[in-house]
Design a protein around this motif. Structure first.
Motif, PDB file in Angstrom:
ATOM      1  N   SER A 185       0.675  -1.399   0.419  1.00  0.00           N
ATOM      2  CA  SER A 185       0.414   0.212  -0.115  1.00  0.00           C
ATOM      3  C   SER A 185       0.736   1.393   0.256  1.00  0.00           C
ATOM      4  CB  SER A 185      -0.588   0.034   1.242  1.00  0.00           C
ATOM      5  OG  SER A 185      -0.333   0.110   1.854  1.00  0.00           O
ATOM      6  N   GLY A 186       0.264   2.582  -0.543  1.00  0.00           N
ATOM      7  CA  GLY A 186       1.123   3.687  -0.411  1.00  0.00           C
ATOM      8  C   GLY A 186       1.608   3.152   0.940  1.00  0.00           C
ATOM      9  N   SER A 187       0.768   3.953   2.252  1.00  0.00           N
ATOM     10  CA  SER A 187       1.144   4.180   3.726  1.00  0.00           C
ATOM     11  C   SER A 187       2.577   2.927   3.710  1.00  0.00           C
ATOM     12  CB  SER A 187      -0.231   3.954   4.655  1.00  0.00           C
ATOM     13  OG  SER A 187      -0.584   2.427   4.491  1.00  0.00           O
ATOM     14  N   GLY A 188       2.090   1.584   3.373  1.00  0.00           N
ATOM     15  CA  GLY A 188       3.100   0.260   3.527  1.00  0.00           C
ATOM     16  C   GLY A 188       4.520   0.961   3.256  1.00  0.00           C
ATOM     17  N   PHE A 189       4.526   1.259   2.070  1.00  0.00           N
ATOM     18  CA  PHE A 189       5.949   1.765   0.695  1.00  0.00           C
ATOM     19  C   PHE A 189       6.289   2.390   1.558  1.00  0.00           C
ATOM     20  CE2 PHE A 189       8.017   4.136  -1.890  1.00  0.00           C
ATOM     21  CZ  PHE A 189       8.711   3.252  -2.838  1.00  0.00           C
ATOM     22  N   LYS A 190       5.644   3.814   2.036  1.00  0.00           N
ATOM     23  CA  LYS A 190       6.485   5.199   2.432  1.00  0.00           C
ATOM     24  C   LYS A 190       7.133   4.339   3.803  1.00  0.00           C
ATOM     25  CE  LYS A 190       5.715   9.434   3.705  1.00  0.00           C
ATOM     26  NZ  LYS A 190       4.694  11.063   4.402  1.00  0.00           N
ATOM     27  N   ARG A 191       6.300   3.491   4.801  1.00  0.00           N
ATOM     28  CA  ARG A 191       7.085   2.890   5.941  1.00  0.00           C
ATOM     29  C   ARG A 191       8.668   2.594   6.048  1.00  0.00           C
ATOM     30  NH1 ARG A 191       7.375  -1.602   8.082  1.00  0.00           N
ATOM     31  NH2 ARG A 191       6.279  -3.032   6.296  1.00  0.00           N
ATOM     32  N   TRP A 192       8.404   1.524   4.530  1.00  0.00           N
ATOM     33  CA  TRP A 192       9.856   0.388   4.707  1.00  0.00           C
ATOM     34  C   TRP A 192      10.699   1.531   3.557  1.00  0.00           C
ATOM     35  CZ3 TRP A 192      10.895  -0.490  -0.355  1.00  0.00           C
ATOM     36  CH2 TRP A 192       9.420  -1.045  -1.229  1.00  0.00           C
ATOM     37  N   ALA A 193       9.849   2.006   2.203  1.00  0.00           N
ATOM     38  CA  ALA A 193      10.845   2.802   1.259  1.00  0.00           C
ATOM     39  C   ALA A 193      11.225   4.846   2.293  1.00  0.00           C
ATOM     40  CB  ALA A 193      10.058   2.858   0.504  1.00  0.00           C
ATOM     41  N   GLY A 194      10.814   4.696   3.618  1.00  0.00           N
ATOM     42  CA  GLY A 194      11.222   5.983   3.758  1.00  0.00           C
ATOM     43  C   GLY A 194      11.157   7.280   2.909  1.00  0.00           C
ATOM     44  N   LYS A 210      18.928   4.882  -6.201  1.00  0.00           N
ATOM     45  CA  LYS A 210      17.929   4.129  -5.307  1.00  0.00           C
ATOM     46  C   LYS A 210      16.475   4.431  -5.524  1.00  0.00           C
ATOM     47  CE  LYS A 210      17.522   5.095  -0.246  1.00  0.00           C
ATOM     48  NZ  LYS A 210      17.346   6.390   0.721  1.00  0.00           N
ATOM     49  N   ALA A 211      15.860   5.258  -6.177  1.00  0.00           N
ATOM     50  CA  ALA A 211      14.422   5.107  -6.083  1.00  0.00           C
ATOM     51  C   ALA A 211      13.678   4.021  -7.309  1.00  0.00           C
ATOM     52  CB  ALA A 211      13.969   6.754  -6.555  1.00  0.00           C
ATOM     53  N   ARG A 212      14.880   4.194  -7.898  1.00  0.00           N
ATOM     54  CA  ARG A 212      14.784   2.781  -8.971  1.00  0.00           C
ATOM     55  C   ARG A 212      14.446   1.362  -8.144  1.00  0.00           C
ATOM     56  NH1 ARG A 212      18.087   4.542 -14.795  1.00  0.00           N
ATOM     57  NH2 ARG A 212      16.422   6.767 -14.702  1.00  0.00           N
ATOM     58  N   VAL A 213      15.483   1.137  -6.968  1.00  0.00           N
ATOM     59  CA  VAL A 213      15.223  -0.117  -6.866  1.00  0.00           C
ATOM     60  C   VAL A 213      14.175  -0.463  -5.508  1.00  0.00           C
ATOM     61  CG1 VAL A 213      16.863  -1.243  -5.441  1.00  0.00           C
ATOM     62  CG2 VAL A 213      17.933   0.411  -6.498  1.00  0.00           C
ATOM     63  N   LEU A 214      14.279   1.349  -5.183  1.00  0.00           N
ATOM     64  CA  LEU A 214      12.743   0.993  -4.489  1.00  0.00           C
ATOM     65  C   LEU A 214      11.785   0.560  -5.012  1.00  0.00           C
ATOM     66  CD1 LEU A 214      13.417   4.170  -2.704  1.00  0.00           C
ATOM     67  CD2 LEU A 214      13.434   1.476  -1.496  1.00  0.00           C
ATOM     68  N   LEU A 215      11.075   1.216  -6.424  1.00  0.00           N
ATOM     69  CA  LEU A 215       9.881   0.902  -6.931  1.00  0.00           C
ATOM     70  C   LEU A 215      10.407  -0.757  -7.659  1.00  0.00           C
ATOM     71  CD1 LEU A 215       9.844   4.023  -9.097  1.00  0.00           C
ATOM     72  CD2 LEU A 215       8.454   3.202  -7.208  1.00  0.00           C
ATOM     73  N   ASP A 216      11.122  -1.048  -7.810  1.00  0.00           N
ATOM     74  CA  ASP A 216      11.632  -2.351  -7.949  1.00  0.00           C
ATOM     75  C   ASP A 216      11.404  -3.736  -7.206  1.00  0.00           C
ATOM     76  OD1 ASP A 216      12.796  -4.142 -10.800  1.00  0.00           O
ATOM     77  OD2 ASP A 216      14.037  -4.500  -8.492  1.00  0.00           O
ATOM     78  N   LEU A 217      11.355  -2.795  -5.807  1.00  0.00           N
ATOM     79  CA  LEU A 217      11.109  -3.906  -4.939  1.00  0.00           C
ATOM     80  C   LEU A 217      10.205  -4.313  -4.868  1.00  0.00           C
ATOM     81  CD1 LEU A 217      12.008  -5.635  -2.151  1.00  0.00           C
ATOM     82  CD2 LEU A 217      12.401  -4.064  -1.123  1.00  0.00           C
ATOM     83  N   LEU A 218       9.264  -2.912  -4.776  1.00  0.00           N
ATOM     84  CA  LEU A 218       7.536  -2.731  -4.682  1.00  0.00           C
ATOM     85  C   LEU A 218       7.066  -3.607  -5.699  1.00  0.00           C
ATOM     86  CD1 LEU A 218       5.242  -1.094  -3.648  1.00  0.00           C
ATOM     87  CD2 LEU A 218       5.603   0.675  -5.609  1.00  0.00           C
TER      88      LEU A 218
END
Length: 300
Positions: A185-194, A210-218
């Motif tokens: 979720s959006g709130s979940g992503f913010k929790r673990w991605a910062g 870094k942002a590309r890696v975070l979106l790839d993990l999502l």
């Protein structure tokens, strides 16, 4: 004509649709956050819409963040926790004096897109909401599949599949640990991605590695969650809604990761973004009687 109400945590939206699905009048009011006031707000909003349209709807469908218990008829599992344990359907019937149907808001979203939206070409449709929270809905041949226990499509409260050692969470509001909602979720992503998902999207498009890696993990976590749905349901179409669904790069990324998890040598299921946007909730609620049988069964 039929009227749909999207009963959200912060707002209540209503829309009157004609027989072709065209919205004639659409209005929104704040959700007062108090049970009795909220019931009154739905009744007042309905009256206002009908007065503006100069017509009365034969039925009212309402999408809520939760579901009705088949044992008690009371609301359960709503993240607007003040709704839980309340006879919302019966109180709405009394306030509106006509047939009313209450359904989970993710089911309403899926129904809207399956009837005349981005998933209208599919017989079996799985609707995914990835916004502040995470939900799912199942529609087969334009009928909502609630299931025997009324929990069909409660995808957000299943655990993240094939979780890794570092994929741990605190206790969720529902009382469980590791719910998928805490990861995608959006709130979940913010929790673990910062950072917020849209912030990450903007940074990734600007070249931030870094942002590309975070979106790839999502995308990987979404793909893992959807793989289980596909192994059980094998839908023709998966349609996405909610704020996170507006990140265009997720679609090819999720599709590319599905084959590693789905128990199949091919994945031809369509992954599509919703067509009706913010209107899907009220549209799906308005279609509930067409997708749920004879109006008379809701009149008692």
């Amino acid at each position: 004509m039929r009227l749909g109400v999207d009963f959200g945590g912060t707002k209540i939206e209503g829309a009157l649709l004609d027989s072709k699905g065209e919205i004639l009048v659409r209005r929104r009011v704040p959700n007062p956050g108090d049970y009795l006031s909220a019931v009154r707000a739905v009744a007042d909003l309905t009256a206002r819409i009908e007065q503006e349209a100069g017509a009365r709807a034969v039925s009212v469908g309402v999408g809520i963040p939760g579901s009705l218990s088949p044992a008690t008829g009371l609301v359960r599992n709503a993240n607007s926790t003040w709704l839980n344990g309340k006879p919302f359907l019966e109180d709405l019937k009394a306030a509106l004096a006509r047939p009313v149907r209450v359904e989970n808001d993710a089911n309403c979203f899926a129904l809207s897109e399956a009837v005349d939206g981005a998933a209208a070409h599919g017989r079996v449709v799985f609707g995914v909401i990835v916004g502040t929270g995470c939900g799912g809905g199942v529609v087969v041949e334009r009928k909502v599949v609630e299931g025997r226990n009324g929990i069909g499509g409660e995808w957000g409260h299943t655990p993240l599949p094939w979780a890794r050692a570092d994929e741990t969470t605190e206790r969720h509001w529902c009382g469980r640990y590791g719910c998928l909602e805490q990861w995608i979720s959006g709130s979940g992503f913010k929790r673990w991605a910062g950072m917020g998902a849209h912030e990450a999207d903007e940074a990734a498009r600007a070249g931030d590695p870094k942002a590309r890696v975070l979106l790839d993990l999502l995308a990987d976590r979404i793909a893992r969650g959807l793989a289980v749905v596909m192994d059980i349901l094998d839908p023709d179409v998966i349609v996405f809604g909610g704020g996170v669904s507006n990140i265009e790069s997720l679609y090819p990324s999720v599709r590319g990761k599905l084959l590693a998890h789905v128990f199949s040598d091919v994945v031809t299921t369509d992954l599509v973004k919703n067509m009706h946007g913010d209107s899907s909730g009220v549209r799906g609620a308005a279609w509930l009687f067409d997708a749920g049988g004879d109006v008379s069964e809701y009149m008692a």
